[in-house]
Design a protein around this motif. Structure first.
Motif, PDB file in Angstrom:
ATOM      1  N   LEU A 444       0.897  -1.139   0.088  1.00  0.00           N
ATOM      2  CA  LEU A 444       0.216  -0.498   0.273  1.00  0.00           C
ATOM      3  C   LEU A 444       1.413   1.179   0.136  1.00  0.00           C
ATOM      4  CD1 LEU A 444      -3.003   0.249   0.153  1.00  0.00           C
ATOM      5  CD2 LEU A 444      -2.489   0.917   2.770  1.00  0.00           C
ATOM      6  N   TYR A 445       0.270   2.027  -0.773  1.00  0.00           N
ATOM      7  CA  TYR A 445       0.891   3.475  -1.260  1.00  0.00           C
ATOM      8  C   TYR A 445       0.433   4.501  -1.422  1.00  0.00           C
ATOM      9  CZ  TYR A 445       5.440   5.792  -1.323  1.00  0.00           C
ATOM     10  OH  TYR A 445       7.165   6.315  -0.869  1.00  0.00           O
ATOM     11  N   ASP A 446       0.732   5.750  -0.719  1.00  0.00           N
ATOM     12  CA  ASP A 446       0.456   7.173  -1.388  1.00  0.00           C
ATOM     13  C   ASP A 446      -0.150   7.581  -3.079  1.00  0.00           C
ATOM     14  OD1 ASP A 446       0.177   8.467   0.900  1.00  0.00           O
ATOM     15  OD2 ASP A 446       1.926   8.855   0.993  1.00  0.00           O
ATOM     16  N   CYS A 447      -0.755   7.439  -2.913  1.00  0.00           N
ATOM     17  CA  CYS A 447      -1.486   7.168  -4.960  1.00  0.00           C
ATOM     18  C   CYS A 447      -0.529   8.693  -5.629  1.00  0.00           C
ATOM     19  CB  CYS A 447      -3.217   7.853  -4.964  1.00  0.00           C
ATOM     20  SG  CYS A 447      -4.216   6.547  -4.007  1.00  0.00           S
ATOM     21  N   ASN A 448       0.166   8.102  -6.348  1.00  0.00           N
ATOM     22  CA  ASN A 448       0.575   8.811  -6.727  1.00  0.00           C
ATOM     23  C   ASN A 448       0.659   9.111  -8.106  1.00  0.00           C
ATOM     24  OD1 ASN A 448       2.271   7.146  -7.493  1.00  0.00           O
ATOM     25  ND2 ASN A 448       3.583   6.818  -6.022  1.00  0.00           N
ATOM     26  N   GLY A 449      -0.388   8.529  -8.995  1.00  0.00           N
ATOM     27  CA  GLY A 449       0.141   8.137 -10.277  1.00  0.00           C
ATOM     28  C   GLY A 449       0.473   7.229 -11.409  1.00  0.00           C
ATOM     29  N   VAL A 450       1.639   5.954 -10.913  1.00  0.00           N
ATOM     30  CA  VAL A 450       2.269   5.496 -11.520  1.00  0.00           C
ATOM     31  C   VAL A 450       2.014   4.073 -12.354  1.00  0.00           C
ATOM     32  CG1 VAL A 450       3.963   6.353 -10.094  1.00  0.00           C
ATOM     33  CG2 VAL A 450       3.343   4.190  -9.651  1.00  0.00           C
TER      34      VAL A 450
END
Length: 501
Positions: A444-450
């Motif tokens: 799980l990780y911050d949503c960053n569009g990658v």
């Protein structure tokens, strides 16, 4: 309260408030009781009445609200400002959610439009008094946890006043705090009262689901430095009666039900909606009450002396405000908050009964124990759910795994966003290091569009990551609890069947 040693005088903006005559106070109380009677016998009537909302009642009785918070409704009949702010996870855009009418209910439709198809957090809860004691996600404290995150804004929809509204669904890591000492809130042994409407079904035993007075900084500064109401299954001072949850007083370094802690007369409040009430004269006496927010009156669980343990006579409040955590930012517990207020002075039983009558008149309804928003589960091999390790805390880098499906588990409810990402507890399903390699693990990780956060459902039931061309996979087809998920060459096997619920 700090982490336990066991395991787990103002009105609305723009108004001038003066003490009312006794006749006016009695009329306000009678009006609220009349509304509640109408609700109880099923008579039609207005959901709100001018001058009869909780902070009107408290103010008319000479104990004015100094802080008033709700994502559901106005707590002053003249209030027409914002209730809370929502912020979209994907782009950081924010908007304030106000009322359908002055003195009325939240405009949930505005939130639905703004957050439609994506995730939003509640990033501010506005104080409805003119003191601007707003609550924001709290900073890290001496409890050892990191800074708090805002609650998922769409996670719990209920009905109040015949309108769809949203509560604050609190899980570990969610919490709010004022900045420093709040304006007008009791300090150094001053009298005060506090109430909240919360859930009696979404509760836990960890520290702490509190609302009320706390340290001005997120640190335990000693006995008597807090004065917050709590509802939890925490039996801090045994023996306790039943299994709770109990309405308790967090006075710092103890969840008190009575004199020195234990009070077997407190039989708990486990209704779907619970009114929890605490008042404290700051010197010698405090009282605890609980009631069903949908019907009936309040039960007094304690009305007597403050603890004789050192530090509580007199109290040493610091005037901070917390919601969903302990004073040192102990944020391991869960709960649901709908409305609450803090008042200056020691409220009378009569005004507390009138406030309860008004709460009953609202007609709260709907489940409070499980998320019911637009999120859905992702069911994988063995019928297990895609889950985040560490029980709803959702920190960056938390492992994504298979686990038994649990309806109450916040981190098993996922939103499929328009950009192809999948998010839960305000973060996205992510390939570690944005890797495209076979067997790269998921987190799980911050949503960053990658690219490592994009997922497309395939006709064969697999979830494909377009950047890598590989599929969500349970290694070797394993189905045990804690199986760490990965990406792997798409092969159509049972190990890659994941259904979006």
């Amino acid at each position: 309260m700090s982490r336990p040693s066991f395991s787990v005088a103002s009105g609305p903006p723009g108004s001038t408030r003066r003490p009312a005559r006794l006749r006016a106070r009695l009329l306000s109380v009678l009006a609220a009781l009349g509304l509640a009677l109408g609700a109880l016998v099923g008579l039609p009537g207005a959901a709100q009445a001018a001058g009869s909302l909780p902070c009107d009642l408290y103010g008319d009785a000479g104990t004015p609200c100094v802080a008033a918070h709700s994502t559901v409704r106005a707590l002053f009949s003249s209030y027409n400002g914002p209730l809370y702010r929502v912020t979209r996870v994907l782009d950081g855009a924010a908007t304030d959610i106000g009322l359908l009418a002055p003195g009325g209910y939240a405009d949930a439709g505005r939130q639905d439009t703004f957050c439609g198809g994506t995730s939003c957090r509640i990033t501010r809860i506005y104080d409805q008094t003119s003191r601007h004691n707003d609550l924001n996600p709290g900073p890290a404290g001496t409890a050892g946890m990191g800074a708090d995150r805002g609650a998922d804004a769409s996670e719990l929809a209920v009905t109040a006043g015949g309108h769809k509204v949203y509560g604050i669904f609190t899980s570990p890591g969610v919490g709010y705090r004022s900045t420093g000492a709040a304006s007008g809130v009791a300090v150094n042994g001053q009298p005060e009262g506090v109430y909240m409407v919360a859930s009696g079904t979404h509760v836990g035993s960890a520290c702490c689901f509190d609302y009320g007075n706390a340290e001005s900084t997120p640190a335990d500064t000693g006995n008597g430095h807090m004065d917050a109401v709590s509802i939890a299954t925490t039996c801090y001072f045994a023996p306790c009666t039943g299994s709770g949850p109990w309405v308790e007083a967090d006075l710092e370094n103890g969840m008190f039900q009575g004199d020195n802690g234990s009070n077997t007369a407190n039989r708990g409040n486990n209704s779907t909606y619970v009114t929890a009430v605490l008042k404290n004269n700051g010197q010698t006496r405090y009282a605890l009450k609980g009631g069903n927010s949908q019907s009936g009156g309040l039960t007094t669980w304690w009305d007597g002396g403050l603890p004789t343990r050192g530090g509580y006579k007199p109290m040493h409040q610091e005037g901070g405000i917390i919601l969903g955590t302990g004073g040192d930012n102990s944020n391991w517990n869960m709960g649901t908050f709908f409305e609450g207020a803090m008042v200056a002075g020691y409220p009378s039983d009569a005004v507390e009964n009138a406030v309860q009558a008004n709460i009953v008149s609202v007609g709260y309804s709907g489940q409070t124990n499980v998320p019911n928003g637009p999120q859905g589960t992702i069911t994988g091999p063995g019928g297990k759910c895609v889950d985040v390790a560490a029980d709803d805390t959702g920190v960056n880098g938390a492992a994504v795994q298979l686990w038994d499906c649990q309806s109450y588990a916040e981190d098993q409810h996922w939103t499929h966003n328009p950009d192809g990402s999948l998010s839960t507890i305000s973060r996205c399903l992510d390939v570690v290091g944005n890797s495209s390699a076979n067997d790269a693990k998921l987190e799980l990780y911050d949503c960053n569009g990658v690219g490592g956060q994009k997922w497309v459902q395939q006709a064969d039931g697999s979830l494909r990551n377009p950047q890598s061309g590989r599929c969500l996979d349970a290694p070797g087809g394993a189905t045990g609890n804690g199986t760490r998920l990965q990406i792997h060459d798409c092969d159509g096997s049972a190990a890659q069947k994941f259904a979006l619920g």
